[in-house]
Design a protein around this motif. Structure first.
Motif, PDB file in Angstrom:
ATOM      1  N   ASP A  63       0.838  -1.198   0.000  1.00  0.00           N
ATOM      2  CA  ASP A  63       0.000   0.000   0.000  1.00  0.00           C
ATOM      3  C   ASP A  63       0.870   1.243   0.000  1.00  0.00           C
ATOM      4  O   ASP A  63       1.388   1.627   1.057  1.00  0.00           O
ATOM      5  CB  ASP A  63      -0.919  -0.017   1.221  1.00  0.00           C
ATOM      6  CG  ASP A  63      -1.942   1.109   1.189  1.00  0.00           C
ATOM      7  OD1 ASP A  63      -2.163   1.692   0.107  1.00  0.00           O
ATOM      8  OD2 ASP A  63      -2.506   1.412   2.258  1.00  0.00           O
ATOM      9  N   PRO A  64       1.111   1.844  -1.157  1.00  0.00           N
ATOM     10  CA  PRO A  64       0.583   1.468  -2.463  1.00  0.00           C
ATOM     11  C   PRO A  64       1.333   0.262  -3.028  1.00  0.00           C
ATOM     12  O   PRO A  64       2.437  -0.049  -2.578  1.00  0.00           O
ATOM     13  CB  PRO A  64       0.846   2.708  -3.318  1.00  0.00           C
ATOM     14  CG  PRO A  64       2.078   3.316  -2.724  1.00  0.00           C
ATOM     15  CD  PRO A  64       1.985   3.033  -1.235  1.00  0.00           C
ATOM     16  N   PRO A  65       0.750  -0.393  -4.038  1.00  0.00           N
ATOM     17  CA  PRO A  65       1.432  -1.546  -4.637  1.00  0.00           C
ATOM     18  C   PRO A  65       2.650  -1.095  -5.450  1.00  0.00           C
ATOM     19  O   PRO A  65       2.514  -0.433  -6.473  1.00  0.00           O
ATOM     20  CB  PRO A  65       0.360  -2.177  -5.523  1.00  0.00           C
ATOM     21  CG  PRO A  65      -0.593  -1.066  -5.825  1.00  0.00           C
ATOM     22  CD  PRO A  65      -0.551  -0.138  -4.640  1.00  0.00           C
ATOM     23  N   LEU A  66       3.844  -1.462  -4.947  1.00  0.00           N
ATOM     24  CA  LEU A  66       5.098  -1.058  -5.583  1.00  0.00           C
ATOM     25  C   LEU A  66       6.014  -2.262  -5.722  1.00  0.00           C
ATOM     26  O   LEU A  66       6.007  -3.163  -4.877  1.00  0.00           O
ATOM     27  CB  LEU A  66       5.826  -0.002  -4.745  1.00  0.00           C
ATOM     28  CG  LEU A  66       5.105   1.307  -4.456  1.00  0.00           C
ATOM     29  CD1 LEU A  66       5.911   2.151  -3.460  1.00  0.00           C
ATOM     30  CD2 LEU A  66       4.863   2.089  -5.744  1.00  0.00           C
ATOM     31  N   VAL A  67       6.805  -2.259  -6.791  1.00  0.00           N
ATOM     32  CA  VAL A  67       7.863  -3.239  -7.005  1.00  0.00           C
ATOM     33  C   VAL A  67       9.145  -2.469  -7.279  1.00  0.00           C
ATOM     34  O   VAL A  67       9.122  -1.252  -7.494  1.00  0.00           O
ATOM     35  CB  VAL A  67       7.550  -4.195  -8.189  1.00  0.00           C
ATOM     36  CG1 VAL A  67       6.306  -5.032  -7.899  1.00  0.00           C
ATOM     37  CG2 VAL A  67       7.393  -3.423  -9.493  1.00  0.00           C
ATOM     38  N   LEU A  68      10.277  -3.183  -7.295  1.00  0.00           N
ATOM     39  CA  LEU A  68      11.527  -2.529  -7.654  1.00  0.00           C
ATOM     40  C   LEU A  68      12.416  -3.481  -8.432  1.00  0.00           C
ATOM     41  O   LEU A  68      12.279  -4.698  -8.336  1.00  0.00           O
ATOM     42  CB  LEU A  68      12.263  -1.985  -6.426  1.00  0.00           C
ATOM     43  CG  LEU A  68      12.811  -2.956  -5.390  1.00  0.00           C
ATOM     44  CD1 LEU A  68      14.169  -3.505  -5.784  1.00  0.00           C
ATOM     45  CD2 LEU A  68      12.938  -2.231  -4.060  1.00  0.00           C
ATOM     46  N   PHE A  69      13.295  -2.912  -9.224  1.00  0.00           N
ATOM     47  CA  PHE A  69      14.344  -3.664  -9.896  1.00  0.00           C
ATOM     48  C   PHE A  69      15.551  -2.756 -10.012  1.00  0.00           C
ATOM     49  O   PHE A  69      15.455  -1.544  -9.821  1.00  0.00           O
ATOM     50  CB  PHE A  69      13.901  -4.203 -11.270  1.00  0.00           C
ATOM     51  CG  PHE A  69      13.661  -3.152 -12.314  1.00  0.00           C
ATOM     52  CD1 PHE A  69      14.694  -2.671 -13.116  1.00  0.00           C
ATOM     53  CD2 PHE A  69      12.384  -2.642 -12.521  1.00  0.00           C
ATOM     54  CE1 PHE A  69      14.468  -1.713 -14.091  1.00  0.00           C
ATOM     55  CE2 PHE A  69      12.149  -1.679 -13.493  1.00  0.00           C
ATOM     56  CZ  PHE A  69      13.194  -1.224 -14.279  1.00  0.00           C
ATOM     57  N   SER A  70      16.701  -3.357 -10.296  1.00  0.00           N
ATOM     58  CA  SER A  70      17.882  -2.535 -10.542  1.00  0.00           C
ATOM     59  C   SER A  70      18.392  -2.811 -11.948  1.00  0.00           C
ATOM     60  O   SER A  70      18.238  -3.898 -12.481  1.00  0.00           O
ATOM     61  CB  SER A  70      18.966  -2.779  -9.493  1.00  0.00           C
ATOM     62  OG  SER A  70      19.461  -4.085  -9.578  1.00  0.00           O
ATOM     63  N   VAL A  71      18.987  -1.774 -12.523  1.00  0.00           N
ATOM     64  CA  VAL A  71      19.500  -1.852 -13.890  1.00  0.00           C
ATOM     65  C   VAL A  71      20.861  -1.171 -13.934  1.00  0.00           C
ATOM     66  O   VAL A  71      21.061  -0.122 -13.308  1.00  0.00           O
ATOM     67  CB  VAL A  71      18.503  -1.213 -14.897  1.00  0.00           C
ATOM     68  CG1 VAL A  71      18.215   0.237 -14.586  1.00  0.00           C
ATOM     69  CG2 VAL A  71      18.998  -1.375 -16.332  1.00  0.00           C
ATOM     70  N   GLY A  72      21.792  -1.782 -14.656  1.00  0.00           N
ATOM     71  CA  GLY A  72      23.143  -1.232 -14.777  1.00  0.00           C
ATOM     72  C   GLY A  72      23.143   0.130 -15.448  1.00  0.00           C
ATOM     73  O   GLY A  72      22.389   0.367 -16.404  1.00  0.00           O
ATOM     74  N   LEU A  73      23.987   1.015 -14.950  1.00  0.00           N
ATOM     75  CA  LEU A  73      24.067   2.361 -15.520  1.00  0.00           C
ATOM     76  C   LEU A  73      24.556   2.355 -16.960  1.00  0.00           C
ATOM     77  O   LEU A  73      24.308   3.294 -17.705  1.00  0.00           O
ATOM     78  CB  LEU A  73      24.986   3.238 -14.659  1.00  0.00           C
ATOM     79  CG  LEU A  73      24.504   3.500 -13.228  1.00  0.00           C
ATOM     80  CD1 LEU A  73      25.545   4.326 -12.469  1.00  0.00           C
ATOM     81  CD2 LEU A  73      23.149   4.175 -13.223  1.00  0.00           C
ATOM     82  N   ALA A  74      25.231   1.287 -17.375  1.00  0.00           N
ATOM     83  CA  ALA A  74      25.735   1.196 -18.750  1.00  0.00           C
ATOM     84  C   ALA A  74      24.675   0.690 -19.724  1.00  0.00           C
ATOM     85  O   ALA A  74      24.917   0.643 -20.927  1.00  0.00           O
ATOM     86  CB  ALA A  74      26.956   0.286 -18.796  1.00  0.00           C
TER      87      ALA A  74
END
Length: 173
Positions: A63-74
Motif C-alpha cells: 500500500d501502495p502496490p510497488l515493485v523494484l528492480f535494478s538496472v546497470g548504468l551502462a
C-alpha cells in the motif's frame, strides 16, 4: 518524470566506514548462492518494443502496490524504457532460458521472433510468461553502478501452471 533521490554510493571493491574491503569475486560468488527468479523488463516506444533480462527484482510495498528492480548504468535499453514512463516485468518460465539469454545481450532486436501482446499500459507481455506486473515509473534512485527503479503496479497476473526460471550459482534451473 521520476523522482530522483541521492544516496551514498558503495562499491564492492571499495572500503566502507569500518575499513572493510569486499572482494568483487567473493561478492559475486557468495551472493550467487541466493537463488533468484529471472525477468524481462520491457516497454514500447516509437521505435518498437524494447527490453532487458533482469534478476534483481522484488516486491516492495502493498500500500501502495510497488515493485523494484535494478538496472546497470551502462544499459543502453534502460534510457528508452525510462523515457516511456512505464514498463512490464515478465517473470520467465522454466523453458525460457534461450529467451533470457537473448534479452541479456546488448543491442540488436531482442523481440525478433518473440510473441507478445500489449498490456493495458502499452508494454509488452511475453507469451508464456510465468507472470507479469504492469507498472509506471514511481521513482529512481542511485545504487552504485546501478539505478534502483521503483514501479507503481497497475495490473498483474500469473500462470499457475508453469514453473519459474531460476538463476542460482551462475546457472539456470
Amino acid at each position: 518524470m521520476p523522482a530522483q533521490a541521492t544516496a551514498r554510493e558503495h562499491h564492492a571493491s571499495a572500503g566502507d566506514d569500518t575499513g572493510t574491503i569486499v572482494d568483487v569475486a567473493d561478492y559475486r560468488r557468495v551472493l550467487g548462492h541466493f537463488p533468484s527468479g529471472v525477468t524481462v523488463v520491457a516497454s514500447e516506444d516509437a521505435d518498437g518494443p524494447v527490453g532487458f533480462a533482469c534478476q534483481a527484482f522484488s516486491a516492495l510495498s502493498l500500500d501502495p502496490p510497488l515493485v523494484l528492480f535494478s538496472v546497470g548504468l551502462a544499459s543502453t535499453t534502460w534510457p528508452r524504457i525510462e523515457a516511456t514512463g512505464r514498463f512490464c516485468v515478465n517473470f520467465l518460465a522454466a523453458d525460457h532460458e534461450r529467451l533470457c539469454r537473448a534479452f541479456a545481450v546488448s543491442g540488436g532486436d531482442k523481440f525478433s521472433g518473440v510473441a507478445w501482446r500489449r498490456s493495458e499500459l502499452g508494454s509488452p507481455i511475453l507469451d508464456g510468461a510465468h507472470g507479469w506486473v504492469d507498472c509506471t515509473i514511481e521513482a529512481t534512485y542511485p545504487g552504485g553502478d546501478h539505478a534502483i527503479v521503483v514501479g507503481r503496479v497497475h495490473g498483474l497476473d500469473a500462470d499457475g501452471e508453469s514453473a519459474p526460471l531460476i538463476f542460482h550459482r551462475g546457472a539456470f534451473g
